[in-house]
Design a protein around this motif. Structure first.
Motif, PDB file in Angstrom:
ATOM      1  N   ARG A 217      74.249  57.243  39.209  1.00  0.00           N
ATOM      2  CA  ARG A 217      73.933  58.595  39.665  1.00  0.00           C
ATOM      3  C   ARG A 217      73.882  58.649  41.195  1.00  0.00           C
ATOM      4  O   ARG A 217      74.320  59.618  41.816  1.00  0.00           O
ATOM      5  CB  ARG A 217      72.609  59.051  39.071  1.00  0.00           C
ATOM      6  CG  ARG A 217      72.260  60.516  39.369  1.00  0.00           C
ATOM      7  CD  ARG A 217      70.895  60.877  38.815  1.00  0.00           C
ATOM      8  NE  ARG A 217      70.854  60.678  37.366  1.00  0.00           N
ATOM      9  CZ  ARG A 217      69.931  59.981  36.727  1.00  0.00           C
ATOM     10  NH1 ARG A 217      68.955  59.385  37.412  1.00  0.00           N
ATOM     11  NH2 ARG A 217      69.963  59.861  35.421  1.00  0.00           N
ATOM     12  N   LEU A 218      73.350  57.604  41.804  1.00  0.00           N
ATOM     13  CA  LEU A 218      73.243  57.574  43.268  1.00  0.00           C
ATOM     14  C   LEU A 218      74.569  57.237  43.932  1.00  0.00           C
ATOM     15  O   LEU A 218      74.957  57.875  44.909  1.00  0.00           O
ATOM     16  CB  LEU A 218      72.187  56.547  43.685  1.00  0.00           C
ATOM     17  CG  LEU A 218      71.997  56.358  45.195  1.00  0.00           C
ATOM     18  CD1 LEU A 218      71.414  57.618  45.826  1.00  0.00           C
ATOM     19  CD2 LEU A 218      71.110  55.147  45.480  1.00  0.00           C
ATOM     20  N   HIS A 219      75.281  56.240  43.388  1.00  0.00           N
ATOM     21  CA  HIS A 219      76.438  55.693  44.098  1.00  0.00           C
ATOM     22  C   HIS A 219      77.788  56.120  43.526  1.00  0.00           C
ATOM     23  O   HIS A 219      78.818  55.910  44.175  1.00  0.00           O
ATOM     24  CB  HIS A 219      76.376  54.164  44.093  1.00  0.00           C
ATOM     25  CG  HIS A 219      75.275  53.596  44.930  1.00  0.00           C
ATOM     26  ND1 HIS A 219      75.166  53.845  46.285  1.00  0.00           N
ATOM     27  CD2 HIS A 219      74.238  52.783  44.613  1.00  0.00           C
ATOM     28  CE1 HIS A 219      74.114  53.202  46.770  1.00  0.00           C
ATOM     29  NE2 HIS A 219      73.533  52.564  45.770  1.00  0.00           N
ATOM     30  N   GLY A 220      77.813  56.691  42.323  1.00  0.00           N
ATOM     31  CA  GLY A 220      79.076  57.098  41.744  1.00  0.00           C
ATOM     32  C   GLY A 220      79.730  55.995  40.933  1.00  0.00           C
ATOM     33  O   GLY A 220      79.296  54.840  40.931  1.00  0.00           O
ATOM     34  N   SER A 221      80.800  56.350  40.268  1.00  0.00           N
ATOM     35  CA  SER A 221      81.435  55.428  39.318  1.00  0.00           C
ATOM     36  C   SER A 221      82.286  54.355  39.973  1.00  0.00           C
ATOM     37  O   SER A 221      82.686  53.394  39.312  1.00  0.00           O
ATOM     38  CB  SER A 221      82.297  56.221  38.330  1.00  0.00           C
ATOM     39  OG  SER A 221      83.280  56.972  39.021  1.00  0.00           O
TER      40      SER A 221
END
Length: 358
Positions: free
Chosen positions: A275-279
């Protein structure tokens, strides 16, 4: 060293030492991202002792003296309030001398278990008794592994951990081959072609990061992986990816934490991370989780004791104080964190948790 409140902007500065080069450099992106997750979570709350935290990473992959010199210079500014580290024990010993108990220094990775640490050093990584030694015993009991070959990098952690393993095996002939090589060794052909390796049921790999991945590729290419198990306390998902799925057959790894739904905050942490850093962020791994836990352990300990003062922290630990982290309640015995130990088997480029060993 100035007190926390004397920092010009009232921020608690945490210095993180992470290798950005050499065999351990493979872990740096994951550790950096995990540290930022911990800092984000803490700052969304009340910070540490009511103050925002700020983290700065420096390169722990350099020679120990160079790292210690930079740490000493930063400490001299009076604006560093704590240190965390995921790096070699050789670097830890140099940094501990430079720190000399001025600020708490949380060492996040497994270590060799020697009792000679300087004031301020808190070992939140695994002790060999609940980590490598426990894994070797489990493999002996469950898989019948009796004779071992050991290959390690040539510094204090591999050599002292190997001593601990030998003491635990009781049989003086249980280790049939033992070699130590420099960090960054490109070829392991001398070890892999030694006739004594044929006598071993398994191999203990006491090397770091990219060296483990390189060894596993070369070991697998010999065809030994089907018949000889390997156990590596310094392998995470990054190492599995670097070696490739075919090189990880019959590889076992001990750790105090895996991203597994059977463990507290196992998969939920991964959701928060994405959620914070992305996939497309670096993988959240067992080793980067160690840096995450170290930041949260610092917060939990400081909030419980009410201070980052080293004598106050050590006095509280001696009195048996316990504190909370996302991974569960924590305590210390001396300067060593008390924590569970688990064993996982590599399945391609991921881990399957198979048992608790400590």
């Amino acid at each position: 060293m100035s007190a926390v409140g004397e920092c010009p902007d009232g921020v608690i500065e945490i210095l993180n030492i992470v290798p950005m080069q050499g065999p351990g450099g493979i872990f740096a992106p994951s550790c950096d991202a995990a540290i930022s997750l911990a800092a984000s979570e803490i700052n969304r709350g009340s910070g540490i002792l009511g103050r925002e935290i700020r983290t700065t990473n420096i390169d722990g992959g350099r020679p120990p003296g160079e790292v210690a010199t930079e740490v000493a210079a930063l400490l001299a500014t009076g604006m560093v309030h704590a240190i965390t580290g995921w790096h070699t024990s050789a670097v830890r010993r140099a940094v501990a001398k430079a720190n000399d108990g001025r600020v708490p220094y949380l060492f996040a990775v497994s270590h060799e278990g020697l009792p000679d640490e300087l004031p301020g050093v808190l070992l939140v990584g695994e002790h060999p008794a609940g980590h490598t030694v426990a894994a070797v015993r489990w493999l002996g009991k469950e898989l019948g592994v009796r004779r071992w070959a050991i290959i390690g990098n040539d510094y204090i952690w591999p050599r002292e951990t190997a001593k601990a393993v030998r003491r635990s095996l009781f049989d003086p002939g249980a280790v049939v081959l033992e070699r130590y090589v420099p960090l960054g060794t490109p070829s392991f052909v001398d070890f892999l072609t030694d006739p004594d390796l044929d006598r071993a049921d398994g191999v203990i790999i006491l090397m770091v990061g990219a060296d483990v991945a390189r060894f596993n590729r070369q070991f697998s290419a010999t065809g030994r992986a089907a018949d000889q198990v390997r156990v590596s306390p310094a392998a995470d998902e990054n190492v599995l990816l670097a070696a490739g799925a075919k090189a990880n057959n019959n590889l076992y790894v001990p750790s105090s934490f895996f991203l597994n739904d059977k463990l507290a905050d196992g998969l939920d942490r991964k959701v928060r991370y994405r959620r914070l850093h992305g996939s497309f962020a670096p993988a959240l791994t067992t080793f980067s989780n160690a840096t995450y836990e170290a930041i949260h352990a610092l917060r939990g300990l400081a909030e419980t004791v009410g201070s980052l003062d080293v004598p106050s922290l050590q006095g509280a630990l001696a009195a048996g104080v316990r504190f909370q982290t996302p991974g569960g309640p924590r305590g210390f015995l001396g300067n060593q964190a008390i924590q569970p130990g688990y064993l996982a088997r590599a399945e391609g480029v991921e881990f399957e948790l198979i048992d608790r060993i400590w």
